[in-house]
Design an enzyme around this catalytic site. Sequence first.
Site, PDB file in Angstrom:
ATOM      1  N   TYR A  52       0.829  -1.208   0.000  1.00 30.79           N
ATOM      2  CA  TYR A  52       0.000   0.000   0.000  1.00 30.79           C
ATOM      3  C   TYR A  52       0.865   1.260   0.000  1.00 30.79           C
ATOM      4  CZ  TYR A  52      -4.113  -2.862   1.189  1.00 30.79           C
ATOM      5  OH  TYR A  52      -5.129  -3.781   1.187  1.00 30.79           O
ATOM      6  N   SER A 218     -13.725  -3.120  -0.145  1.00 32.68           N
ATOM      7  CA  SER A 218     -14.549  -2.358  -1.096  1.00 32.68           C
ATOM      8  C   SER A 218     -16.040  -2.517  -0.806  1.00 32.68           C
ATOM      9  CB  SER A 218     -14.237  -2.766  -2.538  1.00 32.68           C
ATOM     10  OG  SER A 218     -12.993  -2.260  -2.944  1.00 32.68           O
ATOM     11  N   PRO A 219     -16.471  -2.219   0.422  1.00 34.09           N
ATOM     12  CA  PRO A 219     -17.866  -2.459   0.793  1.00 34.09           C
ATOM     13  C   PRO A 219     -18.867  -1.506   0.160  1.00 34.09           C
ATOM     14  CG  PRO A 219     -16.716  -1.321   2.563  1.00 34.09           C
ATOM     15  CD  PRO A 219     -15.666  -1.708   1.555  1.00 34.09           C
ATOM     16  N   GLY A 223     -18.607  -2.555  -8.377  1.00 33.33           N
ATOM     17  CA  GLY A 223     -18.000  -3.781  -8.877  1.00 33.33           C
ATOM     18  C   GLY A 223     -16.528  -3.758  -8.525  1.00 33.33           C
ATOM     19  N   VAL A 228     -18.554   3.975  -6.484  1.00 33.82           N
ATOM     20  CA  VAL A 228     -19.467   3.575  -5.417  1.00 33.82           C
ATOM     21  C   VAL A 228     -20.911   3.591  -5.893  1.00 33.82           C
ATOM     22  CG1 VAL A 228     -17.894   4.423  -3.636  1.00 33.82           C
ATOM     23  CG2 VAL A 228     -19.651   5.944  -4.520  1.00 33.82           C
ATOM     24  N   PHE A 229     -21.731   2.732  -5.283  1.00 31.33           N
ATOM     25  CA  PHE A 229     -23.152   2.677  -5.630  1.00 31.33           C
ATOM     26  C   PHE A 229     -23.959   3.694  -4.833  1.00 31.33           C
ATOM     27  CE2 PHE A 229     -22.414  -0.661  -2.429  1.00 31.33           C
ATOM     28  CZ  PHE A 229     -23.305  -0.280  -1.435  1.00 31.33           C
TER      29      PHE A 229
END
Length: 309
Positions: A52, A218-219, A223, A228-229
């Site tokens: 990272y 990636s909550p 996808g 983000v949704f």
Amino acid sequence: MKFYKLPQTDLDVSSIILGMMRIANMSNGEIQQLVGAARDAGVTFIDHADIYGGAPHRCEARFGDAISLTTAEREKLVIQSKVGIRKGFFDFSSEHILASVDQSLAALKTDYLDVLLLHRPDTLVEPEEVAAAFDTLKSAGKVRHFGVSNHTPGQVELLKTAVTQPLIVNQVQLSITHAPLIASGVAANMAGLDQSIDRDNGLLDYSRINGIMLQAWSPFQKGFFDGVFLGDRENFADLNDAIDELAKAYGVTPTGIAVAWITRHPAKIQVVLGTTKPERVVEAAAGSSVSLTREEWYRLFRAAGHTLP
């Protein structure tokens, strides 16, 4: 904050994990504010990886420079890191695992990792090499517990032919909209339905049977790093309507409901946050304690586009 017992250990851990993937360019003060807000919200689990930050151990070093922990403070935190991804290849050799862990400890300015994960499956893995490294790290007190990330049940079983320590964690991608881990089982045996394709060889049930904690990275992603949704009404209008309604009903934010969908599952899945905003951590922590009803959970599942046969 909801807490879980980390399988096969005596550790009680927060259901929310603070991920350190994006702190490379933050100031010491910003990192301190982020970590402080997380700790105040009840987060006890910190997630790192040797890759990272764009350079080996960069984010670990930023954390180590910014956060000074007394012995008592260190014992209250669970610090996890990962090893195995190198530039252009994966490497589970004993030599690389041992060298990378030493560098992680130096960067983090700690004497031990609570958990070490093998980051991505190395198809050239020799389980005896991994076992030798784990034995050395365990006996030296450098790593207390071990696990994997993005591994299938078969890959875990292969490691277990030589590794003697319990493999207690598997970190995998999961969100309401990216949920093959869950959705394939719901639609099992439905010919011609893409959702029925088992993409991880029954990992969810395998983990519950074998005492392995799943951690969802990636909550909030639609996808695989597709954005983000939350707030995406062009592609997920029904889902966002349902999330907003439930957020109002439970007195939390949409972020909290997205977290609650994951923590509601009886598999006791931890949620790995990648945010650098303290307020988002607080919102997620509040959501972790929300217990959605079955009807509410499945409403979100359907609104995300998944099929209930």
